[in-house]
Design a protein around this motif. Structure first.
Motif, PDB file in Angstrom:
ATOM      1  N   SER A 274      -7.726  -0.078   2.486  1.00  0.00           N
ATOM      2  CA  SER A 274      -7.247   0.230   1.134  1.00  0.00           C
ATOM      3  C   SER A 274      -7.252  -1.016   0.256  1.00  0.00           C
ATOM      4  O   SER A 274      -7.677  -0.973  -0.908  1.00  0.00           O
ATOM      5  CB  SER A 274      -5.841   0.825   1.201  1.00  0.00           C
ATOM      6  OG  SER A 274      -5.352   1.059  -0.102  1.00  0.00           O
ATOM      7  N   GLN A 275      -6.814  -2.126   0.802  1.00  0.00           N
ATOM      8  CA  GLN A 275      -6.790  -3.366   0.025  1.00  0.00           C
ATOM      9  C   GLN A 275      -8.206  -3.818  -0.324  1.00  0.00           C
ATOM     10  O   GLN A 275      -8.463  -4.295  -1.433  1.00  0.00           O
ATOM     11  CB  GLN A 275      -6.004  -4.445   0.776  1.00  0.00           C
ATOM     12  CG  GLN A 275      -4.519  -4.137   0.795  1.00  0.00           C
ATOM     13  CD  GLN A 275      -3.708  -5.147   1.574  1.00  0.00           C
ATOM     14  OE1 GLN A 275      -4.207  -6.193   1.963  1.00  0.00           O
ATOM     15  NE2 GLN A 275      -2.436  -4.840   1.788  1.00  0.00           N
TER      16      GLN A 275
ATOM     17  N   ASP B 219      -2.136   4.790  -3.292  1.00  0.00           N
ATOM     18  CA  ASP B 219      -3.257   3.861  -3.111  1.00  0.00           C
ATOM     19  C   ASP B 219      -4.208   4.363  -2.029  1.00  0.00           C
ATOM     20  O   ASP B 219      -5.384   4.002  -2.011  1.00  0.00           O
ATOM     21  CB  ASP B 219      -2.744   2.484  -2.667  1.00  0.00           C
ATOM     22  CG  ASP B 219      -1.826   1.855  -3.694  1.00  0.00           C
ATOM     23  OD1 ASP B 219      -2.165   1.862  -4.897  1.00  0.00           O
ATOM     24  OD2 ASP B 219      -0.751   1.359  -3.293  1.00  0.00           O
TER      25      ASP B 219
ATOM     26  N   ARG C 205      -9.476  -1.807  -3.225  1.00  0.00           N
ATOM     27  CA  ARG C 205      -8.774  -2.045  -4.499  1.00  0.00           C
ATOM     28  C   ARG C 205      -9.063  -3.409  -5.093  1.00  0.00           C
ATOM     29  O   ARG C 205      -8.574  -3.724  -6.171  1.00  0.00           O
ATOM     30  CB  ARG C 205      -7.262  -1.895  -4.301  1.00  0.00           C
ATOM     31  CG  ARG C 205      -6.863  -0.453  -4.054  1.00  0.00           C
ATOM     32  CD  ARG C 205      -5.359  -0.291  -3.987  1.00  0.00           C
ATOM     33  NE  ARG C 205      -4.880  -0.779  -2.709  1.00  0.00           N
ATOM     34  CZ  ARG C 205      -3.633  -1.225  -2.507  1.00  0.00           C
ATOM     35  NH1 ARG C 205      -2.774  -1.276  -3.489  1.00  0.00           N
ATOM     36  NH2 ARG C 205      -3.259  -1.637  -1.310  1.00  0.00           N
TER      37      ARG C 205
ATOM     38  N   LYS D 284     -10.401   6.002  -3.225  1.00  0.00           N
ATOM     39  CA  LYS D 284      -9.240   5.643  -2.407  1.00  0.00           C
ATOM     40  C   LYS D 284      -9.551   5.784  -0.914  1.00  0.00           C
ATOM     41  O   LYS D 284     -10.363   6.599  -0.503  1.00  0.00           O
ATOM     42  CB  LYS D 284      -8.047   6.515  -2.777  1.00  0.00           C
ATOM     43  CG  LYS D 284      -7.573   6.272  -4.205  1.00  0.00           C
ATOM     44  CD  LYS D 284      -6.362   7.108  -4.558  1.00  0.00           C
ATOM     45  CE  LYS D 284      -5.929   6.868  -5.997  1.00  0.00           C
ATOM     46  NZ  LYS D 284      -4.731   7.682  -6.347  1.00  0.00           N
TER      47      LYS D 284
ATOM     48  N   THR E 201       0.853  -1.176   0.000  1.00  0.00           N
ATOM     49  CA  THR E 201       0.000   0.000   0.000  1.00  0.00           C
ATOM     50  C   THR E 201       0.893   1.231   0.000  1.00  0.00           C
ATOM     51  O   THR E 201       1.680   1.432   0.927  1.00  0.00           O
ATOM     52  CB  THR E 201      -0.919   0.027   1.248  1.00  0.00           C
ATOM     53  OG1 THR E 201      -1.673  -1.185   1.296  1.00  0.00           O
ATOM     54  CG2 THR E 201      -1.859   1.213   1.221  1.00  0.00           C
TER      55      THR E 201
END
Length: 183
Positions: A178-179, A70, A182, A106, A5
């Motif tokens: 964040s993951q 990210d 995404r 984001k 990240t």
């Protein structure tokens, strides 16, 4: 699962010994495995003005940092019960990309050091700005610090163990959030 990240951290205070920069320095030095944190320099960013036709080099560099990130960390003092001008200005520049392409979708963490309420009103206002920009802030854990009660040293470095643990917990949550966004 994603394994890294890249985080862009923005500080709403331009002071070298700012406790908000201290929060970001601590976060940068204690990022969890797989997370890298770059702290943006907002000192040379002019106020947003749509009449500016030649984007200044400092703004071009900042926009590239937004694009490469990210996720974000926003830290800033509370000015007149709201967001500091430097932080809002950086968001204003980035939000002018079509469809909020540099910001939208984001994850973001918010932290702040200030007076007795530790920037709670500024953090709330920042969340309101995120509605337009389509930034997805973490809800928990929150990081509020009192810049005037011994939680920071004379150079603005975070020395309070409880706040340090809160920052670490927030960074771990930011990596996960964040993951998830995404995927």
């Amino acid at each position: 699962m994603l394994n890294s990240t890249k985080v862009l951290a923005l500080c709403g205070s331009l002071r070298a010994k700012s406790s908000n920069k201290g929060l970001l320095r601590y976060a940068q030095a204690n990022a969890p495995e797989g997370m890298s944190i770059e702290i943006a320099n907002l000192a040379d960013i002019p106020f947003y003005n749509s009449d500016i036709t030649d984007t200044p080099a400092s703004v071009t560099a900042l926009l590239a940092q937004f694009a490469a990130a990210d996720a974000f960390i926003f830290a800033g003092p509370e000015y007149n019960y709201s967001i500091s001008p430097a932080l809002k200005n950086a968001i204003d520049w980035a939000s002018r990309a079509p469809n909020n392409a540099l910001l939208g979708g984001k994850a973001a963490a918010i932290m702040g050091a200030g007076g007795g309420m530790g920037t709670s009103r500024a953090q709330y206002h920042l969340r309101q700005v995120f509605v337009f920009t389509d930034i997805h802030p973490l809800n928990k854990p929150e990081v509020f610090a009192n810049a005037f009660s011994g939680q920071f040293d004379a150079d603005g470095n975070l020395i309070d163990e409880k706040i340090q643990e809160n920052v670490k917990a927030q960074l771990a949550a930011l990596a996960t959030w964040s993951q998830q966004l995404r995927k």
